[in-house]
Design a protein around this motif. Sequence first.
Motif, short mmCIF file in Angstrom:
data_model
loop_
_atom_site.label_atom_id
_atom_site.label_comp_id
_atom_site.label_asym_id
_atom_site.label_seq_id
_atom_site.Cartn_x
_atom_site.Cartn_y
_atom_site.Cartn_z
N UNK A 1 44.85 52.52 54.73
CA UNK A 1 46.03 51.66 54.55
C UNK A 1 45.70 50.45 53.69
N UNK A 2 44.64 49.74 54.02
CA UNK A 2 44.32 48.50 53.30
C UNK A 2 43.99 48.76 51.83
N UNK A 3 43.38 49.89 51.53
CA UNK A 3 43.06 50.20 50.13
C UNK A 3 44.34 50.47 49.34
N UNK A 4 45.33 51.06 49.99
CA UNK A 4 46.58 51.36 49.29
C UNK A 4 47.37 50.13 48.92
N UNK A 5 47.11 49.02 49.59
CA UNK A 5 47.92 47.82 49.35
C UNK A 5 47.68 47.22 47.97
N UNK A 6 46.58 47.57 47.31
CA UNK A 6 46.37 47.03 45.97
C UNK A 6 47.48 47.51 45.02
N UNK A 7 48.04 48.70 45.29
CA UNK A 7 49.17 49.18 44.50
C UNK A 7 50.38 48.29 44.72
N UNK A 8 50.62 47.90 45.97
CA UNK A 8 51.74 47.00 46.29
C UNK A 8 51.51 45.64 45.66
N UNK A 9 50.28 45.13 45.74
CA UNK A 9 49.97 43.83 45.16
C UNK A 9 50.19 43.82 43.65
N UNK A 10 50.00 44.94 43.02
CA UNK A 10 50.10 45.02 41.57
C UNK A 10 51.48 45.50 41.11
N UNK A 11 52.42 45.63 42.06
CA UNK A 11 53.70 46.27 41.76
C UNK A 11 54.58 45.47 40.80
N UNK A 12 54.21 44.20 40.54
CA UNK A 12 55.00 43.41 39.59
C UNK A 12 54.90 43.96 38.18
N UNK A 13 53.88 44.80 37.93
CA UNK A 13 53.75 45.44 36.62
C UNK A 13 52.87 44.65 35.68
N UNK A 14 52.55 45.28 34.54
CA UNK A 14 51.66 44.65 33.56
C UNK A 14 52.26 44.63 32.16
N UNK A 15 53.56 44.88 32.06
CA UNK A 15 54.16 45.04 30.73
C UNK A 15 54.12 43.76 29.90
N UNK A 16 54.02 42.57 30.54
CA UNK A 16 54.04 41.32 29.80
C UNK A 16 52.63 40.74 29.60
N UNK A 17 51.62 41.50 29.95
CA UNK A 17 50.27 40.98 29.82
C UNK A 17 49.87 40.88 28.35
N UNK A 18 49.20 39.80 28.02
CA UNK A 18 48.80 39.55 26.63
C UNK A 18 47.61 40.42 26.26
N UNK A 19 47.45 40.72 24.97
CA UNK A 19 46.24 41.43 24.53
C UNK A 19 44.98 40.66 24.88
N UNK A 20 43.87 41.37 24.95
CA UNK A 20 42.59 40.79 25.35
C UNK A 20 41.76 40.50 24.12
N UNK A 21 41.23 39.29 24.05
CA UNK A 21 40.58 38.86 22.82
C UNK A 21 39.06 38.93 22.86
N UNK A 22 38.44 39.10 24.06
CA UNK A 22 36.98 39.17 24.09
C UNK A 22 36.54 40.61 23.77
N UNK A 23 35.27 40.82 23.43
CA UNK A 23 34.82 42.17 23.07
C UNK A 23 35.09 43.19 24.17
N UNK A 24 35.68 44.31 23.75
CA UNK A 24 36.01 45.40 24.67
C UNK A 24 35.49 46.71 24.13
N UNK A 25 35.10 47.59 25.04
CA UNK A 25 34.59 48.92 24.68
C UNK A 25 35.31 49.96 25.51
N UNK A 26 35.56 51.12 24.92
CA UNK A 26 36.34 52.17 25.58
C UNK A 26 35.66 53.52 25.36
#
Length: 439
Positions: A357-382
């Motif tokens: 149960x407690x692990x599933x709550x991270x989905x609820x905590x993040x439910x506001x979405x990420x559509x307005x998040x700004x791009x990331x400017x520090x070095x990133x690798x994928x």
Amino acid sequence: MTAQETTGVSALSRRALLLNGAAVAAFAVLRPATALAQVEAATPLEAGDIRPFRVDVPAAELVNLRQRLAATRWPDPETVDDRTQGVQLAKLQSIVRYWETHYDWRKAEAKLNALPQFLTNIDGLDIHFIHVRSRHENALPLIMTHGWPGSVFELLKVIGPLTDPTAHGGTAEDAFHLVLPSIPGFGFSEKPKGTGWNPDRIARAWDLLMKRLGYQKYVSQGGDWGAIISDAMGRQAPPGLLGFHVNRIERSTTIPPEVARALRSGDPAPAELAAEERAVFEETREFLTKGFGYAAIMGTRPQTIGYGLADSPVGLAAWFYDKLADWVFTRGEPERTLSRDEILDNITLYWLTNTGTSSGRIYWENSAGTSKLAPIAIPAAVTIFPGEVYRPPKSWAERAYTKLIYYNRVDKGGHFAAWEEPELFSAELRAAFRPLRRP
């Protein structure tokens, strides 16, 4: 403790029993097994509230688990010949029979206790983490975060290759000091009693953890929620974070607006998409239509699904196994990639800590979405693994990561890349972080 007393152990006291090994081993110097690379455990205890930790599950908890497995009331079998209705009855019954009669949690416990484990309190919450220092001089500190339905178990096979690269096809210059925390509400980390433990807050906690361990410069890595947390760290760009690597990319920050509109409306793929982009569009629509229900439930009703996860080990196993089967490279057959014991190590950890149960709550905590998040400017690798559920082209990844220093597509491995392909995963991290090491 009498049998009657053991039967009446509350959830709180059960956790205390799980933690009692930490008190017994207080301030002991723990060293990992030599088979996990010749590494040494070290942490500056004077830098903060850091306590050694050992796993010590009471025997009564394991007896109770087997009793519950034996008393399972099974549903009717599926009415189709494939997995379209979920985990098939015969498959789960086979796993549960093995779990009840052959599986040995003590071996899993020994894997963890062979490593240097600790607890530290951050922002009012005890955080569990594994801390393995490389024997190689100038090793790069790396904090690496698991996801759901995973745990630190999914990262254990890369400890050797990353901390002792010379024994695994690399060079001493590729070495890392590793910090592997359990996300709040997962495993042996404490369960939040209030709201607010979202990826942004966890990201700030991870930076504090690295600074508390004495690492003024470090890198981060993650898949699944670990990737979202690493992204959050990248946006926060705390002093000392040199860059990060992810093997899972957030859709909402990388999909072009016209593609996102078509996905939301149900329209066909935009005509201007290239063949690779069109394939990603169709795969994404398939996932959102047929494979995203689990996240919708935990994002809106984690408590409701949690009653079944807390009360039935078979319900917990089915919920987790379904996602393992969906997301491994060997689609539908996770046992072709992971051993049955490895799968059950992870599921049993969730059961014994009552963290379904407690692990599933991270989905609820993040439910506001990420559509307005700004791009990331520090070095990133994928790194794009072929069994991942979302595999955007480089041009889409660059929408989220404006300083993309490494992008590579490999030919095997799935969503649980470190678990499925530890040697390949380790090689990718060595290559990805080389530009960030000191000359």
